[in-house]
Design an enzyme around this catalytic site. Structure first.
Site, PDB file in Angstrom:
ATOM      1  N   ASN A  13      19.907  37.855  35.035  1.00 56.99           N
ATOM      2  CA  ASN A  13      18.997  39.001  35.075  1.00 56.99           C
ATOM      3  C   ASN A  13      17.812  38.722  35.971  1.00 56.99           C
ATOM      4  O   ASN A  13      17.428  37.565  36.184  1.00 56.99           O
ATOM      5  CB  ASN A  13      18.419  39.307  33.682  1.00 56.99           C
ATOM      6  CG  ASN A  13      19.451  39.749  32.682  1.00 56.99           C
ATOM      7  OD1 ASN A  13      20.402  40.445  33.030  1.00 56.99           O
ATOM      8  ND2 ASN A  13      19.265  39.364  31.437  1.00 56.99           N
ATOM      9  N   ALA A  14      17.192  39.785  36.432  1.00 51.99           N
ATOM     10  CA  ALA A  14      15.847  39.692  36.982  1.00 51.99           C
ATOM     11  C   ALA A  14      14.866  39.924  35.832  1.00 51.99           C
ATOM     12  O   ALA A  14      14.983  40.912  35.109  1.00 51.99           O
ATOM     13  CB  ALA A  14      15.640  40.719  38.084  1.00 51.99           C
ATOM     14  N   ASP A 253       3.771  30.017  27.374  1.00 46.98           N
ATOM     15  CA  ASP A 253       4.735  31.119  27.456  1.00 46.98           C
ATOM     16  C   ASP A 253       6.073  30.593  26.929  1.00 46.98           C
ATOM     17  O   ASP A 253       6.618  29.631  27.466  1.00 46.98           O
ATOM     18  CB  ASP A 253       4.862  31.573  28.918  1.00 46.98           C
ATOM     19  CG  ASP A 253       5.831  32.737  29.111  1.00 46.98           C
ATOM     20  OD1 ASP A 253       6.398  33.220  28.111  1.00 46.98           O
ATOM     21  OD2 ASP A 253       6.019  33.148  30.272  1.00 46.98           O
ATOM     22  N   THR A 255       8.882  32.237  26.979  1.00 45.87           N
ATOM     23  CA  THR A 255      10.026  32.852  27.652  1.00 45.87           C
ATOM     24  C   THR A 255      10.959  31.787  28.214  1.00 45.87           C
ATOM     25  O   THR A 255      10.534  30.925  28.991  1.00 45.87           O
ATOM     26  CB  THR A 255       9.558  33.775  28.793  1.00 45.87           C
ATOM     27  OG1 THR A 255       8.633  34.719  28.283  1.00 45.87           O
ATOM     28  CG2 THR A 255      10.735  34.493  29.424  1.00 45.87           C
ATOM     29  N   ASP A 259      16.561  28.861  26.132  1.00 44.34           N
ATOM     30  CA  ASP A 259      17.606  28.627  27.132  1.00 44.34           C
ATOM     31  C   ASP A 259      17.498  27.219  27.706  1.00 44.34           C
ATOM     32  O   ASP A 259      18.520  26.559  27.946  1.00 44.34           O
ATOM     33  CB  ASP A 259      17.498  29.656  28.260  1.00 44.34           C
ATOM     34  CG  ASP A 259      17.628  31.082  27.764  1.00 44.34           C
ATOM     35  OD1 ASP A 259      18.359  31.303  26.777  1.00 44.34           O
ATOM     36  OD2 ASP A 259      16.995  31.973  28.354  1.00 44.34           O
TER      37      ASP A 259
END
Length: 308
Positions: A13-14, A253, A255, A259
């Site tokens: 994804n972007a 962050d 994000t 992953d």
């Protein structure tokens, strides 16, 4: 002979990221920072995280024939990921809309785009990649039937050789077929994902990660890892339960941190670490990742992990 320590089959994804003082409630508008665009997606993130650490990594994914797709291909190549399995076309590149508050917590909405067009047929056509990998890592930002086809192919093996070990992070959450659960070694979940998978059982309302892990093991996976944020991670394989603490860091962050953790874990399993040892390394990788903004931009090198 395996050409890859790790094959990641998943999304690309972007990431469209906006910083906010607080995330909006229903029907509310808040002002945010300038828009930042980064390469992301759980599959692409895991591949970059592993490659940056030194893993021989390949990615099987689908992107659009557009600027975001080219951004993603460039980021994978720069990190050292083999992109021979990245298919182009069929739909626009997937996009993740991300808001990040001052504590580093985030909320994400994903438009699947080309990720939804990664099919079981694509997996069958990429049998050579699967045969060449020691470990395959999966998530649920691609169709569940495609995930199931990877599991089937891995279980069947190739030319008399066993197929790759399967690592699965069921995010975003969805009910998992019995055969998919049975292949997981490990099933990697955070608190939200564990509670979702156990929502039909009393233990789903428990606050004890060990109870979650035991209950998840009873559903069929060969091993379970429960990520616990700043507290580290819990490892369970039926014979033992191990709590692996995280180094204390200041989160900027979160994000992509999960992953980074999963990509690192899958790589270390691919080079022969046992599960607790692989998780100890992955916890440090995840901790390093939260100290910088962004997803792939925050992923550490092996030297940075060693320094932490």
């Amino acid at each position: 002979m395996h050409d890859y320590d790790l094959l990641v089959v998943g999304s690309a994804n972007a990431d469209l990221v906006i910083g906010v003082d607080r995330r909006p409630g229903a029907g509310e508008t808040v002002l945010g920072s300038d828009l930042a665009v980064h390469p992301g997606g759980k599959g692409a993130n895991q591949a970059v995280a592993a490659a940056r650490l030194g893993a021989r990594t390949a990615l099987l994914a689908r992107v659009g024939d557009d600027d975001y797709g080219r951004l993603l291909l460039d980021s994978q190549a720069t990190a050292g990921v083999d992109t021979a399995g990245v298919l182009v076309g069929g739909a626009p590149t997937g996009v993740a809309l991300i808001t990040v508050d001052p504590s580093g917590d985030n909320s994400i909405v994903v438009s699947q785009g080309a990720n939804a067009r990664l099919t079981p047929g694509d997996v069958r056509a990429a049998a050579g990649l699967l045969a060449a990998a020691r470990v395959v890592s999966l998530q649920l930002e691609i169709p569940l039937e495609t995930v199931a086809e990877v599991v089937r192919a891995a279980g069947a093996g190739f030319g008399g050789r066993p197929g790759p070990r399967v690592v699965l992070n069921p995010s975003p959450t969805a009910p998992l077929p019995t055969d998919v659960l049975a292949a997981c070694d490990p099933l990697v979940v955070n608190e939200h994902e564990a509670r979702f998978l156990l929502s039909d059982a009393p233990v789903g309302s428990s606050d004890d990660p060990e109870e979650w892990a035991d209950a998840l093991l009873s559903r069929g996976p060969r091993s379970v890892v429960v990520t616990l944020g700043a507290e580290g991670a819990l490892v369970a394989d039926g014979d033992r339960t191990v709590l692996v603490p995280s180094p204390a860091v200041t989160a900027v962050d979160t994000t992509g941190a999960g992953d980074a953790f999963t990509g690192a874990l899958a790589w270390r399993l691919g080079v022969g670490d046992d599960l607790p040892t692989a998780v100890r390394f992955a916890v440090r990788v995840g901790a390093a990742a939260v100290t910088r903004a962004g997803a792939q931009a925050s992923f550490p090198s092996a030297g940075e992990v060693a320094a932490l």
